[in-house]
Design an enzyme around this catalytic site. Sequence first.
Site, PDB file in Angstrom:
ATOM      1  N   GLU A 439       0.853  -1.170   0.000  1.00 50.93           N
ATOM      2  CA  GLU A 439       0.000   0.000   0.000  1.00 50.93           C
ATOM      3  C   GLU A 439       0.896   1.229   0.000  1.00 50.93           C
ATOM      4  O   GLU A 439       1.715   1.409   0.896  1.00 50.93           O
ATOM      5  CB  GLU A 439      -0.847  -0.072   1.270  1.00 50.93           C
ATOM      6  CG  GLU A 439      -1.657   1.145   1.544  1.00 50.93           C
ATOM      7  CD  GLU A 439      -2.282   1.053   2.945  1.00 50.93           C
ATOM      8  OE1 GLU A 439      -2.149   0.008   3.602  1.00 50.93           O
ATOM      9  OE2 GLU A 439      -2.888   2.044   3.357  1.00 50.93           O
ATOM     10  N   ASP A 512      -1.054  -1.551   5.700  1.00 49.99           N
ATOM     11  CA  ASP A 512      -0.877  -1.043   7.061  1.00 49.99           C
ATOM     12  C   ASP A 512      -1.811  -1.750   8.028  1.00 49.99           C
ATOM     13  O   ASP A 512      -2.908  -2.176   7.656  1.00 49.99           O
ATOM     14  CB  ASP A 512      -1.229   0.461   7.111  1.00 49.99           C
ATOM     15  CG  ASP A 512      -0.210   1.298   6.358  1.00 49.99           C
ATOM     16  OD1 ASP A 512       0.830   0.736   5.975  1.00 49.99           O
ATOM     17  OD2 ASP A 512      -0.479   2.499   6.173  1.00 49.99           O
TER      18      ASP A 512
END
Length: 652
Positions: A439, A512
Amino acid sequence: MPDDLLTQDAPATYDASSIEVLEGLEPVRKRPGMYIGGTDERALHHLVAEVLDNSMDEAVAGHANRIEVELHADHAMTIRDNGRGIPIDPHPKFPEKSALEVILCTLHAGGKFSGKAYETSGGLHGVGASVVNALSDSMVVQVARDKTLYEQRFSRGVPLGPVEKVGAAPNRRGTTVTFHADADIFGHHKFKPARLFKSIRSKAYLFSGVEIRWKSAIDDGETPQEATFHFPGGLSDYLRETMNGASTYAEAPFSGTVDFQQKFRTPGKVEWAINWTPSRDGFLQSYCNTVPTPEGGTHVAGFWAAILKGIKAYGELVGNKKAAQITREDLIAGGCALVSCFIREPEFVGQTKDRLATVEAQRLVENAVRDHFDNWLAADTKSAGAILDFLVLRAEERMRRRQEKETQRKSATKKLRLPGKLVDCSSNTREGTELFIVEGDSAGGSAKMARDRKTQALLPLRGKILNVLGAASSKLGSNAEINDLTQALGVGLGSRFNIDDLRYDRIIIMTDADVDGAHIASLLMTFFFTQMRPMIDAGHLYLACPPLFRLTQGAKRVYCIDEAEKNELLEKGIGGKGKIDVSRFKGLGEMDAKDLKETTMDPASRKLIRVTIDEDEPGETGDLVERLMGKKPELRFQYIQENARFVAELDV
Ligand SMILES: Nc1ncnc2c1ncn2[C@@H]1O[C@H](COP(=O)(O)OP(=O)(O)OP(=O)(O)O)[C@@H](O)[C@H]1O
Ligand SMILES: [Mg+2]
Ligand SMILES: [Mg+2]
């Protein structure tokens, strides 16, 4: 054993004081999914499992030897046992209520928290009976105790009156539960005799100390309306029946039982049976405390570990060098196995108990099975030889297939246009390669330094990809992020997906450890589920488990997956000198390359979760998508969170 004998054996200490209360009832009717995994046919049948499990727990604890299960014409169910009977005396915490009422109208009330009234029970949450009560428009519980018959009636979890004496029960004891599932909750779903029959029969195989009687007022044309199950032969008989005459490599299955008390001085036991066949796909059915665990878990991991190590050691012993190539994948392919363990205080994932999470079970089962397997292989060299040959063949076949794919990959790599932001690995074979979907660009930075250039590739994705479940397929092709992703993977979408084109062995989603990360991970999983399902089925999709905290104390450094683990370590200490320094990672980008490598990327020290789909139940897959992609983000997050904690299916 006649009833009266059991009566004499019953210890006097099992009464209302053994029932502890942890919390109040409320949300079951509002959110049945939380407790029984939905409101579909599978969930409906789970109600029976909850009540039956309670009777099985009585039987396994040695207090009952007969259970009757009856399906009535109006689809009410009766489950009766000859156990100790649910306590009916006033509960110490709520003197105005009987223990029976507390149990049935309170969540987290039960006698199985402490191991005093039960040793290895399938029940552990103190939730099952009250959930069934909450979801039934009528429930009648009769208890025969102390030569008296008591009864209490409920509707939708609310008592219709107090527990009452309704007669004498001079020669009887035990619990009878009759419930009728609430159509407000389950709609048109109805009990299926065949389904009930099958699960009841398997219970009898799992515990030979019980006789289960089945009766059904409903004739579905195939299921017997009356039957009695009692299987002293246990799992090896069950396996023989399940394999249904398929030819096998071993004459008799490798089966056995180990009492943990005798071997490891801890309560519990494991029973298993396995055989290999050329004529059908393998399967493994696993149970813990007679509760089916369709998604396996630690006991299953321990079982396969024992078999794999055993067969490799045997190969070495007889000088078959190729045995070293055998992997777990090869074992599973033609191996038909049943594993049933009984352990104290099992930890399951969720109330429907689909997966065992107790870490201890892995070691216990592995050690118990391993010894026996070694002896069995040494004693029956004919079967051992046949199995070894078969497994070596499977391993060779698997490697040959991979080789072919590798050659394909090489040429495919040349032809393919790869996305500019893909940081590819240098290996030109697919074997052992991994693609990390990360990400954001910042994470890409440290991941670039942390990766193993030879085998680990990176694809940074910017922003949130399209919510594909809502999007039409035509839109998919024009989404840049999705184009990059499919190009990197080397595959097409939907019906054009071909697993042989896949350019990497493992596809690892690395986001995350926060809400946004969870959202992106669930979007990606849904995308793969709808467009590249075979990739999940073949076990190529994984979730990385980045830690949330780093604790430093002098030269000591440890990482924690979540708040709970951090607090535990802070309390226990981490063995360094001086003050413990806590840092919380806000995202992957905050971790330096060393942190990221050690905790999340390096196969030697990281944890990975393999993404799997329960194939058995057609209702399930829809649920998964709904849970991941439905309107409620908190459910999505919960899914990721629940799974992120589960690390039994560790990377090897
Ligand atoms: N058939 C039975 N015979 C004796 N005691 C029972 C029976 N059914 C339930 N109980 C008692 O009621 C308690 C609550 O049952 P319930 O099913 O709600 O929870 P549990 O079995 O403890 O845990 P779980 O939620 O995992 O099923 C049990 O712990 C047990 O003490
Ligand atoms: Mg229970
Ligand atoms: Mg309860």
